[in-house]
Scaffold this active site. Sequence first.
Site, short mmCIF file in Angstrom:
data_model
loop_
_atom_site.label_atom_id
_atom_site.label_comp_id
_atom_site.label_asym_id
_atom_site.label_seq_id
_atom_site.Cartn_x
_atom_site.Cartn_y
_atom_site.Cartn_z
N GLY A 42 0.83 -1.40 -0.13
CA GLY A 42 -0.09 0.13 0.08
C GLY A 42 0.89 1.33 -0.07
O GLY A 42 0.70 2.04 -0.72
N ALA A 43 1.76 1.33 0.86
CA ALA A 43 2.64 2.46 1.08
C ALA A 43 3.52 2.44 -0.26
O ALA A 43 3.81 3.80 -0.61
CB ALA A 43 3.39 2.29 2.48
N GLU A 141 -2.86 -6.65 2.07
CA GLU A 141 -1.94 -6.81 3.31
C GLU A 141 -2.62 -6.40 4.44
O GLU A 141 -1.90 -6.04 5.40
CB GLU A 141 -0.72 -6.39 3.00
CG GLU A 141 0.16 -6.95 2.03
CD GLU A 141 1.63 -6.33 1.71
OE1 GLU A 141 2.30 -7.23 1.46
OE2 GLU A 141 1.82 -5.42 1.91
N THR A 243 7.55 -3.83 -22.84
CA THR A 243 8.30 -2.54 -22.14
C THR A 243 9.84 -2.73 -22.57
O THR A 243 10.20 -3.68 -23.36
CB THR A 243 8.01 -2.85 -20.71
OG1 THR A 243 8.84 -1.55 -20.14
CG2 THR A 243 8.83 -3.99 -20.25
N THR A 252 12.14 -6.18 -6.46
CA THR A 252 10.99 -6.13 -5.30
C THR A 252 10.19 -4.79 -5.50
O THR A 252 10.92 -3.96 -5.58
CB THR A 252 11.70 -6.23 -3.93
OG1 THR A 252 12.74 -7.03 -3.94
CG2 THR A 252 10.67 -6.29 -2.86
N GLY A 255 6.24 -4.03 -9.27
CA GLY A 255 4.67 -4.13 -9.44
C GLY A 255 3.92 -2.85 -8.63
O GLY A 255 2.84 -2.38 -9.16
N ASP A 256 4.25 -2.65 -7.56
CA ASP A 256 3.95 -1.37 -6.71
C ASP A 256 4.09 -0.16 -7.23
O ASP A 256 3.47 0.89 -7.30
CB ASP A 256 4.27 -1.59 -5.36
CG ASP A 256 3.93 -2.80 -4.46
OD1 ASP A 256 2.78 -3.36 -4.78
OD2 ASP A 256 4.57 -3.16 -3.49
N ASN A 282 4.62 0.96 -17.07
CA ASN A 282 5.59 0.02 -17.50
C ASN A 282 6.93 0.71 -17.29
O ASN A 282 8.17 0.44 -16.56
CB ASN A 282 5.50 -0.55 -18.98
CG ASN A 282 4.52 -1.66 -18.87
OD1 ASN A 282 4.43 -2.38 -17.84
ND2 ASN A 282 4.28 -2.11 -19.96
N SER A 288 12.45 1.42 -11.50
CA SER A 288 12.65 0.75 -10.25
C SER A 288 13.41 -0.44 -10.08
O SER A 288 14.13 -0.73 -9.02
CB SER A 288 11.27 0.86 -9.63
OG SER A 288 10.57 -0.42 -10.01
O1 RIB Z 1 5.53 -5.50 -3.21
C1 RIB Z 1 6.68 -5.60 -2.65
C2 RIB Z 1 6.32 -5.45 -1.25
O2 RIB Z 1 5.72 -6.63 -0.69
C3 RIB Z 1 7.55 -4.96 -0.05
O3 RIB Z 1 7.77 -3.81 0.25
C4 RIB Z 1 7.18 -5.94 1.15
O4 RIB Z 1 6.97 -4.92 2.05
C5 RIB Z 1 5.91 -6.77 0.78
O5 RIB Z 1 4.88 -6.10 1.21
NA NA Z 2 14.11 -1.94 -6.90
#
Ligand code: RIB
Ligand code: NA
Length: 312
Positions: A42-43, A141, A243, A252, A255-256, A282, A288
């Site tokens: 979320g954050a 989450e 892309t 990591t 996707g966020d 994309n 990132s």
């Molecule tokens: O999508 C990546 C995130 O998933 C990470 O930052 C971790 O905290 C998990 O929640």
């Molecule tokens: Na990264």
Amino acid sequence: EKLDVVVVGSCMTDLVSQTSRLPKAGETIHGHKFFIGFGGKGANQCVQAARLGAKTAMVCKVGKDFFGSSYIQNFKDHSVCTAFVTQTAEAMTGAASIIVNDAGENTIVIVAGANMLLGEEELEKARSALAKAKVLLCQLEISSHISLQALRIARQSNVKTVFNPAPAIPDLHSDFYKESDVFCCNESEAELLTGAHVASVDDAGHAGLELLNRGCAAVIITLGSQGCVVLQASNPNPKHIPTTKVTPVDTTGAGDSFLGALAFYMAQYPSMPLEEMSRRANLVAAVSVQSDGTQTSYPFKKDLATELFLEE
Ligand code: RIB
Ligand code: NA
């Protein structure tokens, strides 16, 4: 004043170890680097939208501990509205133990902690701000009934809803589909939700159609280096959006980054076609993956080509 993007979702402290490969069950291996970062889906999504210039607010719960207090400061540093961020003494700030290998792939264990204590009462307090926003973003989450309730409130107020079913649960309530203007997940989440194997662009098209038929207005399945596939109820033909090729360091939270960027475009460029928003998102996410961590690797508006901020 109207907010662009409201996120009802999670905050996690990311505890990241980098290793040459992921360990097997029962195995101890040496890693070569450790760091702590601000994470949580979320954050992460909220901060990416804020870094692109969206006016954002976060509705979430952290612990009454060092990690929770520094998280609130992190939001303030990004000009994210913290009026609906609360602290609890009943649980720790959420934590994510993350292992990243040399290929930039990861495995993650989350302990949601305080995130699970975000309840109806806090959501009610945020209702009027949420009802005036342009876009609402939710994930899985926090308690799933709170996410669903947030989507319903937004929908009733004609706020565009984006739902990211992550981490995915196999028995997702059918209303999540109906309340989503955009239902956006990655290949493994699509696989879990549909039961069909998603390994190629074609597979993603089929899974996307299945998800679309459950009642969403649009579906996006993200495919890492292959970009994403977009389907809309008004045009259910799966559209592949490729892309640029980059060398991944740490994927990591990519996707966020994509979802935060998507929400930014939906809020500030509402008449742009969803395919074009996805193409641009994309490219934001591709930045990132080229450096360590989640939020630390997310680009600001000033780091990106001006082309990404032009009206079509
Ligand atoms: O999508 C990546 C995130 O998933 C990470 O930052 C971790 O905290 C998990 O929640
Ligand atoms: Na990264």
